[in-house]
Design a protein around this motif. Structure first.
Motif, PDB file in Angstrom:
ATOM      1  N   TRP A   1      58.240  62.967  38.229  1.00  0.00           N
ATOM      2  CA  TRP A   1      57.861  62.829  39.635  1.00  0.00           C
ATOM      3  C   TRP A   1      57.617  61.352  39.951  1.00  0.00           C
ATOM      4  O   TRP A   1      56.941  60.663  39.208  1.00  0.00           O
ATOM      5  CB  TRP A   1      56.592  63.630  39.946  1.00  0.00           C
TER       6      TRP A   1
ATOM      7  N   ARG B   1      52.165  60.711  47.614  1.00  0.00           N
ATOM      8  CA  ARG B   1      53.213  61.704  47.717  1.00  0.00           C
ATOM      9  C   ARG B   1      53.950  61.737  46.377  1.00  0.00           C
ATOM     10  O   ARG B   1      54.275  60.676  45.825  1.00  0.00           O
ATOM     11  CB  ARG B   1      54.164  61.343  48.849  1.00  0.00           C
TER      12      ARG B   1
ATOM     13  N   ILE C   1      57.315  62.804  44.569  1.00  0.00           N
ATOM     14  CA  ILE C   1      58.695  63.173  44.878  1.00  0.00           C
ATOM     15  C   ILE C   1      59.417  63.473  43.567  1.00  0.00           C
ATOM     16  O   ILE C   1      59.401  62.662  42.633  1.00  0.00           O
ATOM     17  CB  ILE C   1      59.398  62.047  45.643  1.00  0.00           C
ATOM     18  N   HIS C   2      60.044  64.642  43.508  1.00  0.00           N
ATOM     19  CA  HIS C   2      60.765  65.027  42.294  1.00  0.00           C
ATOM     20  C   HIS C   2      61.977  64.112  42.106  1.00  0.00           C
ATOM     21  O   HIS C   2      62.780  63.919  43.028  1.00  0.00           O
ATOM     22  CB  HIS C   2      61.214  66.485  42.405  1.00  0.00           C
TER      23      HIS C   2
ATOM     24  N   GLY D   1      64.709  65.519  44.524  1.00  0.00           N
ATOM     25  CA  GLY D   1      64.438  64.745  45.727  1.00  0.00           C
ATOM     26  C   GLY D   1      63.471  65.394  46.694  1.00  0.00           C
ATOM     27  O   GLY D   1      63.288  64.914  47.820  1.00  0.00           O
ATOM     28  N   CYS D   2      62.839  66.503  46.311  1.00  0.00           N
ATOM     29  CA  CYS D   2      61.854  67.180  47.150  1.00  0.00           C
ATOM     30  C   CYS D   2      60.457  66.671  46.810  1.00  0.00           C
ATOM     31  O   CYS D   2      60.255  65.992  45.801  1.00  0.00           O
ATOM     32  CB  CYS D   2      61.946  68.684  46.970  1.00  0.00           C
ATOM     33  N   ALA D   3      59.478  67.007  47.651  1.00  0.00           N
ATOM     34  CA  ALA D   3      58.109  66.530  47.462  1.00  0.00           C
ATOM     35  C   ALA D   3      57.171  67.697  47.145  1.00  0.00           C
ATOM     36  O   ALA D   3      57.327  68.804  47.687  1.00  0.00           O
ATOM     37  CB  ALA D   3      57.621  65.803  48.714  1.00  0.00           C
TER      38      ALA D   3
ATOM     39  N   CYS E   1      58.218  72.786  46.222  1.00  0.00           N
ATOM     40  CA  CYS E   1      58.808  71.453  46.330  1.00  0.00           C
ATOM     41  C   CYS E   1      59.595  71.427  47.634  1.00  0.00           C
ATOM     42  O   CYS E   1      60.571  72.174  47.806  1.00  0.00           O
ATOM     43  CB  CYS E   1      59.707  71.156  45.128  1.00  0.00           C
TER      44      CYS E   1
ATOM     45  N   VAL F   1      60.707  65.540  52.920  1.00  0.00           N
ATOM     46  CA  VAL F   1      59.786  64.714  52.144  1.00  0.00           C
ATOM     47  C   VAL F   1      58.592  64.256  52.969  1.00  0.00           C
ATOM     48  O   VAL F   1      57.471  64.150  52.455  1.00  0.00           O
ATOM     49  CB  VAL F   1      60.549  63.494  51.573  1.00  0.00           C
TER      50      VAL F   1
ATOM     51  N   ASN G   1      52.653  67.435  52.316  1.00  0.00           N
ATOM     52  CA  ASN G   1      53.066  66.895  51.022  1.00  0.00           C
ATOM     53  C   ASN G   1      52.089  65.834  50.507  1.00  0.00           C
ATOM     54  O   ASN G   1      52.336  65.233  49.468  1.00  0.00           O
ATOM     55  CB  ASN G   1      54.466  66.251  51.126  1.00  0.00           C
TER      56      ASN G   1
END
Length: 794
Positions: free
Chosen positions: A495, A516, A518-519, A523-525, A545, A549, A554
C-alpha cells in the motif's frame, strides 16, 4: 309586556328582546305626549283657555307618570342584568366544579393503574437492559454512546440517584434478578412521568372542545389501554417521550386559548408559548421522534400566522412581532435548552468508557482515562511501530481483523478485514516496509508520505491485502482480506501511503495526519463506511478497496501508537469545541440509528400492523412457567380508535358537501361544529405526523414506536364520540318530542361506552400486570379465549 315574555327566553337573547320591547313602550308614551302638545296648540288658537290649562295639567301628571315608568323600566333592566350575571356565574361554577371532579377522577384512575404492581417482575425486562445500563454510566460518569439524545437517560440516572440506587447492578441481559438493588425508584419515576400523559390529554381535548365528556372519553381510552400502561411501568425512554409530547400539545392548546387580541403579549400568552417551546425541546432531547410533535406545532404556527395576516386590522408590524415571538419561543429557546442538555451530558460523562471508539481521536483526547488524554505517545510513526488506524468519517471504526474467514460465496475465502467501533487487541497493526522484512536491530526510520508499506495484523500475523474480487456488500469495490503466514505474503499486500494536504516525504503524525492508503497493484484506496456485514462478519463495518481514490471515506488517521524505540512526548492534540463535539455526536447518532438491526430472536413489526394491533412485543418471559408480560394494545381501544377515524372522515366530508351546496347553519350550531372540527383535525394531523413517517424509515421498527400516534388517535376519538353522542341524543329528542330524553340517551350511551372499555381492560390487564401459569391456549389459563388473533403470542 317585558315581564310576560322574559321567562320564556334566557341569556343574551332574553336581554335583547326585553330591552327592545321596553324601548317601544317608552317611545309610544312620548308619541302620545307629542300629540297632546299639538292638540294644546290648536286649542290655544281657538281661544279655549280653560281646555288648554286642563290639558297642560294633565300633560304634567302624565309626564311625571311616564318618568316614573321609565325609572321602573331602568330598574327592571338593571335587575335583569344582575340576575343574568348571577345565573351565568352559577352555571360557570357548576361546570368548573364538574370539570374539577372529573379531572380528579381521571388523575386517581391514572395513578392507580400505573403504580399497581410496579415492583413486578423483580428482574430485568426487555430494554431495561439498555437504559438501566445507561443510567449506570451517568452515575459512574463513564462515557458511552447511544443513538438517542441524552435527556431521558440523564433523568433515569437522576431518579436512581434520588432513590439511593448506586449504579452497581450490571443490567446484563433480560431476566437477570435485581436482588437487593433498588430498581423500583427508577420504575416509579417512569410510571409517574408516564401518568402525566393522561391529564395532559384531558386538558388538550377540553381546551379545544370545551367539553368535559370529550376530555373524559379521551382520558379513559388512554388509561384503559394495556399497551400504554405497559410502557409506563418499566425503565424505558418511552414514558418520558410520551409525557413530553403530551405536555407540548397541552401547552399549545393553552396558548391557543389566548389567541384573541386582548390577550396578545400578556404574561399568560408568553408563558404558554414559552412552555410549548420548552417541552418541545424536552421531547426531542429524549428521542429524535420528538421531531414529529415539533412538526405539529410548526403547522399550527403557520396556520396561526396566516390567519393573523388575513385580518386587515393587524399591521405588518404587529404580524412581524408575532413572528418574532414565536421564533424566539419555539426555535431559539428550544435550541438553547437542547444544547444545554448536551453540555450537561458532556460534563457528566468525562471518563473513558465503551463509547470512546465511536468518536474521533480528537474527541477521545478529552476523556479522562483514554490513552489519548494528556497522553505521552510517540509523535511520529516509524517502521516497527504498532498502530491503530481509525476511519476519519463521523462514527468511523478502527481497522480490525480476526481469525474468521469470508464465506465461500463471498469473494476469496481469506481472513476478514473489517472496521470495529470498540477497542481491543485485534485493532493493532505492525508497520513494515513493502519489500524488506523488519530488522529489529536496525536504526529507527520514520514512515513518510509516498512510502510503500505493509500492515501486518499483530494477532494473526497476516497482512492487509486486496485483489480484483468484488467486495462483500459494495458493488464496484474490491475485497480487502488478511493474507499470508507470519507476515509473509505477496505483492498484493503493498500500500502506498499519502498524507492529505501534505508534501512527498512528510512525516506521519499521530492523530494529526490524515492519510490515504492506495493499493500499489490495483490502484484503489482503503475504504470504510457505515454498511454492516451480516452475522458471519459479526455485524462489523465493511472495509473495501475503493476505485474512486478521492472519496472522503478513504481517509484515516493513526490513533494508537506504540514503539519502544521512540521517545514519548506530550502531543498537542486538537481538542474539539463544544459545538464541534455536538455536531460529531449527531452525525454518529444519525448514522448508527439508520443502520439498527434487530437482535437475534427479536420480533419486529411493520407500520401497517400497528393500528390494527396485529402483533405485540414480548417484554418478559414466554414459557408457561415464567412471569410473562406482553406489550399489546387493548384491542377494544385500538379497533375503536381506528373506526372513529373513519367516522370522522365521513362526517367531515358530508358536512363539507352540505355547506358547499348552500346549507346555512345557525350561529350556535356553526360555532359548536367549527370548534369540534378544528379539534378533530388538529388531533388527526398529530396522529398522521406521528405515524406515517415510519413508512419512510429503513431502520428496524417495533410496535412501541406507534404509541405517540396512539395518544392523538385517542384524543381524536374523544372528540368524535362526544359529537356523535350529542347528535344521536338530539335526534332521539326530536323523534320523541320529549326534551328530557336527550339527557337520558346521552348519558346512557356514554355509560355503555365507558363500561365496554372498563370490561375490556379487566380482561386484558394481565398482559401488563403479568401472567403466570398455562399459556392462553390452555383451558386453565387466565387468558383463555382472549387470543383473538393468531399473531398474538401470549
Amino acid at each position: 309586556m317585558a315581564l310576560v315574555f322574559a321567562p320564556q327566553l334566557s341569556g343574551a337573547a332574553n336581554q335583547r328582546v326585553v330591552r327592545s320591547r321596553l324601548r317601544f313602550d317608552v317611545r309610544a308614551h312620548f308619541c302620545q305626549n307629542a300629540d297632546g302638545l299639538v292638540d294644546s296648540s290648536s286649542a290655544r288658537e281657538t281661544g279655549d283657555e280653560i281646555r288648554v290649562n286642563r290639558l297642560v295639567r294633565l300633560d304634567r301628571r302624565e309626564a311625571a307618570t311616564r318618568l316614573d315608568a321609565q325609572h321602573r323600566v331602568d330598574a327592571f333592566v338593571l335587575a335583569e342584568q344582575r340576575a343574568l350575571t348571577l345565573i351565568t356565574t352559577f352555571e360557570y361554577s357548576m361546570i368548573s366544579t364538574w370539570n374539577a371532579f372529573v379531572f380528579l377522577l381521571v388523575v386517581i384512575l391514572t395513578l392507580r393503574t400505573r403504580l399497581h404492581r410496579i415492583e413486578e417482575p423483580p428482574h430485568v425486562a426487555w430494554d431495561e437492559t439498555h437504559f438501566g445500563k445507561h443510567a449506570n454510566f451517568y452515575l459512574n460518569r463513564t462515557f458511552f454512546f447511544d443513538v438517542h439524545p441524552p435527556l431521558g437517560k440523564m433523568l433515569l440516572a437522576l431518579a436512581g440517584y434520588v432513590t439511593n440506587y448506586n449504579g452497581s447492578f450490571e443490567f446484563d441481559k433480560p431476566g437477570d434478578q435485581y436482588g437487593d438493588h433498588n430498581y423500583t425508584g427508577m420504575r416509579t419515576f417512569c410510571a409517574l412521568i408516564g401518568s402525566t400523559v393522561v391529564p395532559s390529554a384531558y386538558w388538550s381535548v377540553y381546551l379545544l372542545t370545551e367539553s368535559v365528556t370529550a376530555a373524559f372519553i379521551a382520558s379513559i381510552l388512554i388509561i384503559f389501554d394495556t399497551g400504554t400502561l405497559t410502557l409506563s411501568q418499566y425503565i424505558l425512554l418511552d414514558p418520558m417521550l410520551m409525557g413530553f409530547i403530551a405536555f407540548s400539545t397541552c401547552s399549545l392548546t393553552f396558548f391557543h386559548r389566548y389567541r384573541n387580541r386582548e390577550h396578545w403579549f400578556s404574561i399568560s400568552w408568553w408563558f404558554w408559548l414559552a412552555m410549548t417551546g420548552f417541552f418541545l425541546s424536552c421531547a426531542f432531547s429524549v428521542k429524535f421522534v420528538g421531531l414529529f410533535v415539533i412538526l405539529l406545532v410548526g403547522f399550527y404556527v403557520i396556520w396561526d400566522l396566516w390567519d393573523l395576516m388575513g385580518d386587515m386590522k393587524n399591521s405588518l408590524t404587529v404580524i412581524g412581532l408575532h413572528f418574532l415571538a414565536r421564533a424566539t419561543c419555539l426555535i431559539v429557546l428550544p435550541a438553547m435548552i437542547y444544547l444545554a442538555f448536551f453540555a450537561v451530558h458532556f460534563h457528566i460523562l468525562n471518563n473513558s468508557g465503551p463509547g470512546d471508539a465511536f468518536f474521533s481521536s480528537a474527541f477521545q483526547s478529552t476523556l479522562k482515562g483514554n490513552e489519548l488524554y494528556n497522553s505521552q505517545v510517540p509523535e511520529y510513526v516509524a517502521y516497527g511501530s504498532m498502530i491503530t488506524l481509525k476511519n476519519h468519517r463521523s462514527g468511523g471504526g478502527l481497522l480490525h481483523s480476526h481469525y474468521h474467514l469470508y464465506p465461500e460465496d463471498v469473494g476469496v475465502m481469506q481472513q476478514q478485514i473489517t472496521a470495529y467501533s470498540h477497542k481491543d487487541e485485534n485493532n493493532l497493526f505492525l508497520v513494515k516496509k513493502a519489500e524488506i522484512d523488519l530488522d529489529p536491530d536496525s536504526p529507527v526510520e520514520f514512515v513518510r508520505s509516498g512510502d510503500s508499506i505493509r500492515l501486518e495484523h499483530v494477532a494473526t500475523k497476516r497482512n492487509v491485502h486486496s485483489h480484483v474480487a468484488q467486495a462483500p456488500l459494495t458493488v464496484r469495490h474490491f475485497q480487502v482480506t488478511g493474507y499470508g503466514e507470519n507476515g509473509t505474503g505477496d505483492a498484493n499486500d503493498f500500500w502506498r501511503l499519502e498524507v492529505i494536504d501534505g508534501q512527498m516525504g512528510d512525516l506521519i503524525r499521530t492523530v494529526h495526519s490524515l492519510i490515504r492508503l492506495i493499493h500499489v497493484n490495483v490502484g484503489c484506496a482503503l475504504h470504510s463506511h457505515d454498511k454492516q456485514l451480516p452475522k458471519w462478519g459479526w455485524e462489523q463495518l465493511e472495509v473495501t478497496c475503493n476505485p474512486v481514490v478521492r472519496d472522503s471515506n478513504n481517509l484515516w488517521n493513526v490513533e494508537g501508537h506504540v514503539n519502544d524505540k521512540l521517545p514519548k512526548g506530550n502531543v498537542n492534540f486538537f481538542k474539539p469545541s463544544f459545538f464541534q463535539a455536538v455536531i460529531e455526536a449527531h452525525k454518529i447518532m444519525t448514522q448508527v440509528n439508520s443502520n439498527l438491526k434487530p437482535k437475534e430472536g427479536e420480533v419486529t413489526s411493520k407500520p401497517w400492523q400497528w393500528p390494527i394491533n396485529y402483533r405485540g412485543q414480548r417484554f418478559s418471559g414466554y414459557l408457561a412457567d415464567s412471569f410473562r408480560v406482553y406489550l399489546l394494545g387493548n384491542p377494544v381501544v385500538f379497533w375503536a380508535n381506528l373506526s372513529w377515524i373513519v367516522v370522522f372522515c365521513a362526517l367531515f366530508s358530508v358536512r363539507a358537501v352540505v355547506l358547499q351546496r348552500g346549507y346555512r347553519e345557525s350561529s350556535d350550531v356553526k360555532q359548536y361544529r367549527d370548534r369540534m372540527s378544528f379539534a378533530a383535525l388538529f388531533f388527526l394531523l398529530g396522529w398522521f405526523l406521528h405515524y406515517f413517517p415510519f413508512f419512510l424509515m429503513g431502520r428496524v421498527l417495533y410496535f412501541h414506536h406507534y404509541f405517540p400516534a396512539f395518544l392523538y388517535n385517542s384524543m381524536l376519538t374523544g372528540v368524535v364520540v362526544e359529537f356523535v353522542l350529542k347528535s344521536v341524543s338530539k335526534v332521539v329528542t326530536l323523534w320523541s318530542k320529549q326534551r328530557h330524553h336527550e339527557t337520558i340517551v346521552y348519558f346512557t350511551l356514554l355509560g355503555l361506552f365507558v363500561a365496554l372499555l372498563t370490561q375490556s381492560f379487566t380482561l386484558f390487564s394481565g398482559l401488563s400486570y403479568g401472567m403466570e401459569g398455562p399459556l392462553s391456549d390452555n383451558l386453565n389459563s387466565t387468558m383463555y379465549g382472549l387470543k383473538w388473533m393468531d399473531s398474538w403470542e401470549f
